[in-house]
Enzyme design. Structure first.
Site, PDB file in Angstrom:
ATOM      1  N   ASP B 144       7.717  -6.955 -14.355  1.00 39.51           N
ATOM      2  CA  ASP B 144       6.304  -6.784 -14.004  1.00 39.51           C
ATOM      3  C   ASP B 144       5.593  -6.114 -15.182  1.00 39.51           C
ATOM      4  O   ASP B 144       5.748  -4.918 -15.407  1.00 39.51           O
ATOM      5  CB  ASP B 144       6.148  -5.898 -12.755  1.00 39.51           C
ATOM      6  N   LYS B 207      -0.187 -10.646 -10.512  1.00 38.87           N
ATOM      7  CA  LYS B 207      -0.092  -9.514  -9.591  1.00 38.87           C
ATOM      8  C   LYS B 207      -1.362  -8.686  -9.731  1.00 38.87           C
ATOM      9  O   LYS B 207      -1.890  -8.536 -10.831  1.00 38.87           O
ATOM     10  CB  LYS B 207       1.158  -8.704  -9.971  1.00 38.87           C
ATOM     11  N   LYS B 243       1.282 -11.931  -6.242  1.00 41.88           N
ATOM     12  CA  LYS B 243       1.784 -10.666  -5.700  1.00 41.88           C
ATOM     13  C   LYS B 243       0.654  -9.654  -5.576  1.00 41.88           C
ATOM     14  O   LYS B 243       0.288  -9.013  -6.558  1.00 41.88           O
ATOM     15  CB  LYS B 243       2.904 -10.109  -6.587  1.00 41.88           C
TER      16      LYS B 243
END
Lengths: 293, 307
Positions: B144, B207, B243
């Site tokens: 991430d 995300k 996400k």
């Protein structure tokens, strides 16, 4: 032209705010002469759920307040109630009290709040103990609040019923979710306004209006309500609550005292919602003649 | 699964990314949030949401013990409830990847690691690359990364694009999630633009947030990103995952997110391969709701594991 009076909208009290019931339902209780009192929220189980969430999140902060500070805040409730005397008088009379009865109820309510304000920093000394043990330990038992306490208020005594049940519970550091009297609900929401303006943090007291039978199951089975004060009139409902409460072993107290009577105020009503924590602290014999303490 | 590496893409000029009708987005989201969900679908939806959670701990005070405990929770969400799925992944700092990997063993739960000087991203590129390589070497299945918001807001879109592409290369087999940190991008126009930059640069997932900045994963932001994913898919045929992270702590909001996924990008994304929730306290709320549906009694945090 004659002026139209503005009627008050009675809402419920959750987390320091006055929302309407999420269900959108209401009922209209009537007084003895058949006159409709007001449109009152008919709270649903989801309102109860929201109120418990609010009470749980307020609990830590309230329980950790210094006893002296809790005392000041409870006293402040009495001050604010005094200032709203006229409004309570009007509501009580609308609900069927005579002027004399209503004044007596308001006076008693204010006095009772002051009474419990005094107890906030004193019940610990009365109920806590230093216990004799046969080893070198300082052994003491102290009072701790139980947690979130559900209150089903008495059907009679629109104001004094709430005061007599709620105030000792919050004086002891608990937070409350209360279902007000179904047929005499007017004072409950006005009392919530008093609470909101008297330094009581939002969520410490939450007040719902509605039907006892409908909400009983959820008061009894809710895993996050730690104790219940049942001041209703139904033996049957009390039995049901006792059965339902086995899920998390709630403490259930039946409040039977007549609220207008002296017997309904006592520090034991604070103790009813306290847990005892006992601590063993290694130390020399503090009472002995050789003790250096 | 379609790979993004196999195709030559026509990279658009990001200065001309479509602008977003904010009022329209809000109305659409409000409609999605008013859907009523019946009990059976709710239970199925909540189980699906559980299976999409990246159970996250990203604190300065994280210890190996805390990470092991989190990994245990990931595998045993609530043993009293039969046939519960596990979460999708555990999300930790690079220094905790090894601990997490070992604790999860062959449970099938993935280890995701934040990298690139998370959460600010204010570090030179070589350090960000090293950070990423370290996490991958330690065994991270997913990375991430955060984008350089400062460069983005200064209009250096090429810088942001190149950085994402470089990190993607450093990831190797690990899937790359690109954190836009929408709370710092301010407008939905910027969210849309950053989404496109990330997807064209090779993101496997986009995300919303680090969880350190408010507001985080609002429905409006997630909706905007989902529509960017849909448009990208329509143009290129490449699926990109989504996400939302930060601020989703109630099962009701999670269900609303699932409805939104279904009504925008469609059923193909309703799988933890393509949709995740970055959350720490969401799992317990879902568990409490599931037990409530099972027993009829409202639940208390006292009887569930500590987050």
């Amino acid at each position: 032209m004659e002026r139209l009076g503005i009627l008050k909208t009675y809402k419920i009290y959750i987390g320091g705010k006055f929302p309407r019931t999420e269900s959108g339902r209401y009922y209209s209780p009537k007084n003895a002469s058949g006159e409709a009192l007001a449109n009152i929220c008919l709270s649903s189980r989801k309102d109860l759920r929201n109120a418990v969430v609010a009470a749980r999140s307020a609990f830590g902060g309230w329980a950790e307040r210094a006893a002296f500070n809790r005392s000041q805040i409870v006293y402040r409730i009495a001050e604010m109630l005094e200032g709203r005397r006229a409004q309570f008088l009007e509501e009580l009379m609308k609900q069927g009290s005579t002027k004399q009865q209503a004044e007596k109820e308001i006076n008693l309510s204010i006095d009772r709040i002051v009474y419990y304000a005094g107890w906030c920093d004193k019940y610990q000394q009365i109920f806590s103990t230093v216990n004799p043990v046969s080893s070198s330990h300082f052994n003491f038992s102290a009072m701790e609040p139980t947690g979130v306490v559900g209150v089903i208020a008495p059907e009679e005594g629109s104001l004094i019923g709430l005061v007599s049940t709620i105030i000792p519970i919050i004086a002891g550091g608990n937070t409350v979710v209360c279902l007000a009297s179904e047929k005499l609900p007017l004072c409950a929401i006005t009392f919530a306004e008093v609470l909101q303006t008297s330094d009581v943090p939002g969520g410490v007291v939450n007040i719902l209006t509605g039907n006892e039978k409908e909400l009983l199951e959820h008061f009894g089975s809710h895993m996050d309500i730690n104790a219940l004060c049942y001041a209703g009139a139904s033996e049957d409902h009390l039995t049901q609550l006792n059965k339902l409460s086995t899920g998390n072993l709630k403490r259930i107290r039946n409040f039977e005292a007549n609220c207008m009577d002296e017997s309904s105020q006592s520090p034991y009503f604070i103790q009813d919602y306290q847990e005892v924590k006992t601590t063993w602290h290694p130390i020399e014999n503090i009472g002995g003649s050789t003790s250096t303490y | 699964m379609k790979s993004s590496a196999s195709k030559k893409l026509n990279i658009p000029d990001f200065r001309f990314t479509p602008t977003i009708d904010k009022v329209g987005v809000e109305e659409r989201v409000a409609r999605i949030q008013s859907r009523s969900i019946k009990k059976e679908s709710k239970v199925e939806g909540m189980k699906m949401a559980l299976n999409m959670i990246d159970l996250t701990t990203l604190e300065g005070k994280d210890t190996p013990g805390k990470v092991k405990q989190l990994c245990y929770k990931a595998q045993h969400l609530h043993d009293h409830y039969p046939d519960l799925p596990t979460v999708a992944a555990v999300c930790v700092y690079p220094s905790m990847v090894k601990t997490a990997k070992k604790a999860l063993g062959n449970s099938g739960i993935k280890v995701a690691s934040v990298s690139t000087a998370f959460p600010s991203g204010q570090a030179p590129r070589n350090i960000k690359l090293d950070d990423t390589k370290f996490a991958v070497d330690q065994g991270a299945d997913e990375i991430d990364m955060v984008i350089s918001r400062g460069e983005f807001l200064a209009g250096n879109y090429d810088f942001v694009f190149d950085e994402i592409a470089a990190i993607k290369e450093a990831c190797g087999q690990a899937r790359l999630k690109v954190i836009l940190e929408t709370g710092e991008l301010v407008t939905l126009d910027n969210v849309r633009r950053a989404s496109e930059i990330a997807m064209y640069a090779g993101a496997d997932f986009i995300k919303t947030s680090t969880g350190k900045i408010q507001p985080a994963a609002t429905m409006q932001v997630t909706y905007t990103m989902l529509m960017a994913i849909k448009d990208y898919y329509d143009k290129t045929g490449i699926m990109v995952g989504m996400k939302p992270a930060g601020g989703i702590s109630k099962s009701k909001l999670a269900l609303h997110n699932l409805i939104m996924v279904k009504e925008t990008v469609g059923d193909d994304w309703l799988d933890n391969e393509w949709f995740r929730f970055g959350a720490s306290s969401l799992a317990n709320d879902i568990l409490m709701q599931l037990v409530k549906q099972q027993t009829g009694a409202y639940q208390s945090g006292d009887y569930f594991s500590i987050d």
